[in-house]
Design an enzyme around this catalytic site. Structure first.
Site, PDB file in Angstrom:
ATOM      1  N   GLU A 140       0.597   0.199  -3.667  1.00 31.32           N
ATOM      2  CA  GLU A 140      -0.066  -0.402  -2.516  1.00 31.32           C
ATOM      3  C   GLU A 140      -1.331   0.372  -2.177  1.00 31.32           C
ATOM      4  O   GLU A 140      -2.358  -0.200  -1.827  1.00 31.32           O
ATOM      5  CB  GLU A 140       0.882  -0.415  -1.304  1.00 31.32           C
ATOM      6  CG  GLU A 140       0.373  -1.208  -0.111  1.00 31.32           C
ATOM      7  CD  GLU A 140      -0.440  -0.406   0.897  1.00 31.32           C
ATOM      8  OE1 GLU A 140      -0.979  -1.023   1.824  1.00 31.32           O
ATOM      9  OE2 GLU A 140      -0.552   0.833   0.766  1.00 31.32           O
ATOM     10  N   HIS A 159       6.329  -0.213   0.581  1.00 33.34           N
ATOM     11  CA  HIS A 159       5.795   0.290  -0.697  1.00 33.34           C
ATOM     12  C   HIS A 159       6.280   1.704  -0.971  1.00 33.34           C
ATOM     13  O   HIS A 159       6.472   2.510  -0.059  1.00 33.34           O
ATOM     14  CB  HIS A 159       4.270   0.169  -0.768  1.00 33.34           C
ATOM     15  CG  HIS A 159       3.490   0.984   0.214  1.00 33.34           C
ATOM     16  ND1 HIS A 159       3.086   2.267  -0.042  1.00 33.34           N
ATOM     17  CD2 HIS A 159       3.013   0.683   1.447  1.00 33.34           C
ATOM     18  CE1 HIS A 159       2.386   2.718   0.994  1.00 33.34           C
ATOM     19  NE2 HIS A 159       2.335   1.790   1.908  1.00 33.34           N
ATOM     20  N   ASP A 207       4.795   3.951  -3.175  1.00 34.06           N
ATOM     21  CA  ASP A 207       3.794   4.971  -3.524  1.00 34.06           C
ATOM     22  C   ASP A 207       3.225   5.647  -2.286  1.00 34.06           C
ATOM     23  O   ASP A 207       3.326   5.126  -1.171  1.00 34.06           O
ATOM     24  CB  ASP A 207       2.655   4.352  -4.338  1.00 34.06           C
ATOM     25  CG  ASP A 207       1.905   3.265  -3.569  1.00 34.06           C
ATOM     26  OD1 ASP A 207       2.554   2.441  -2.910  1.00 34.06           O
ATOM     27  OD2 ASP A 207       0.656   3.267  -3.614  1.00 34.06           O
TER      28      ASP A 207
END
Ligand SMILES: [Zn+2]
Length: 408
Positions: A175, A78, A80
């Site tokens: 996420e 992910h 983020d």
């Protein structure tokens, strides 16, 4: 400096903190900027099939270079970083040949990363660590994972003599705010199985996680002047107290570990007239998980019998489930990762995840997805750090998994 470290330093310079309050997808613009950068970089490696969709999901394909059919393997990370702390203007610090002593992250603010607080630091004596400067998180969760997948992709592209089947790459947004799997197009991804590169300590290999539910408990009272309340007042907070006392005292996060489940009171808000409790319920075993939910319902019935119908109301929602049942039929994917680690000199550590992962949700969406270490530690805060050799080993593990599936 190794490629994976170079890439990691580049990606942490992008601010990609996700935002729970946001209603856009991805929740923040920074994630889209990194997504586009990753696509450009994949293309520059010669990976033509690389794109980002409107929701910020990056997907790419490394084509097979062998004649026989082998499984299509996905690797997912992910983009983020956690909303808990700033991920802007990250200034990574290199601690070379770590001596096992306190690391001064920030002299001015007196922020120290100490083996007194984090004894696992002692495992990295003599290694190179990347830390924060004490003012932000590092973003190893999960940019270490992103960098590892990118470095492995580059390695495969530059070394065509390494035989492999189709390798699929996925980078997801949001996420950390629980939405990473929401718009993941499993059909489009079209892999037989995948691995999230999103674990911590080197060697971690995870395929079991909690079953999870959330429950909101509303308790309605009746307020009357306390001077004339006898037999009339119903104090909702006192009923809440009864509710809490019916739950087993030793089944809380602070009294459990390993495979033990719990009830966790996350919020309480109350006065005479109304009290609201919020709990999360966690258990690895699906039967125990159901029993926990039944216990909550039984307590509600008991209190309603005592205080009157609808005094206590609940909203109970399942949040995610233990991926184990979806992984077990294809257990070879865990066994292969285990073997891959062994072959590159990493000691596998199999631990149940006392939480959830996007892989758990993807597993229930039809893509069995266990989780592999990134090497990062102390996620979500200023004490986050990552040993460079752990990231390098993660790259080796990815390449080795791909190779092992060509000789099967
Ligand atoms: Zn993560």
């Amino acid at each position: 400096m190794s490629k994976v470290v170079e890439k990691f330093l580049k990606y942490v310079s992008y601010s990609t903190k996700s935002n729970e309050e946001s209603t856009t997808v991805p929740s923040t613009e920074g994630q889209m900027i990194l997504a586009r950068e990753l696509v450009a970089e994949l293309k520059s490696m010669g990976i033509q099939k690389a794109s980002v969709d409107d929701n910020g999901y990056v997907m790419a394909t490394i084509p097979s270079n062998i004649g026989k059919p082998v499984p299509t393997i996905g690797f997912i990370a992910h983009m983020d970083t956690a909303p808990d702390m700033s991920g802007e203007n990250v200034k990574p610090k290199f601690i070379e040949n770590y001596d096992g002593k306190d690391i001064i992250l920030n002299e001015e603010k007196n922020i120290i990363l100490s083996p007194m607080d984090f004894p696992e630091l002692k495992n990295y004596i003599g290694k190179t660590l990347i830390t924060t400067d004490g003012t932000t998180l590092l973003g190893a969760d999960d940019k270490a994972g992103v960098a590892e997948i990118m470095a492995a992709a580059e390695y495969l592209m530059e070394n065509p003599q390494i035989q492999h089947g189709i390798v699929r790459i996925g980078f997801t947004p949001d996420e950390e705010v629980g939405r990473g799997a929401d718009l993941f197009d499993v059909k489009k991804f079209d892999a037989d199985f995948a691995y999230t590169m999103d674990g911590g300590t080197i060697g971690e290999l995870e395929y079991e996680n909690f079953n999870a539910a959330g429950v909101k408990v509303y308790i309605h009272g009746r307020n009357v002047h306390p001077g004339s309340a006898k037999g009339k007042m119903i104090h909702s907070t006192l009923i809440a107290n009864e509710f809490m006392n019916y739950l087993p005292r030793n089944e809380t996060p602070s009294t459990t570990e390993g495979y033990e489940g719990f009830y966790h009171l996350t919020k309480i808000n109350g006065e005479v007239e109304e009290t609201k409790l919020q709990y999360i319920i966690r258990d690895f075993d699906s039967e125990n998980f159901e029993n926990r939910k039944t216990l909550i319902k039984n307590i509600v019935d008991k209190l309603n019998d005592k205080y009157g119908k609808d005094t206590v109301e609940i909203e109970l929602v399942d949040q995610y489930f233990n991926m184990k049942e979806k992984i077990e039929p294809v257990k070879h994917i865990v066994d292969t990762a285990f073997l891959a680690m062994k072959e590159v000199g990493v000691n596998p550590i199999m631990v149940p995840i006392r939480g959830g992962t996007d892989g758990a949700r993807l597993s229930f969406m039809g893509l069995p997805t266990p989780n592999i270490f990134t090497g990062g530690q102390n996620f979500h805060g200023k004490y986050e750090f990552v040993p460079t050799y752990a990231m390098e080993k993660a790259v080796d593990v990815i390449v080795k998994i791909v190779q092992l599936y060509t000789v099967k």
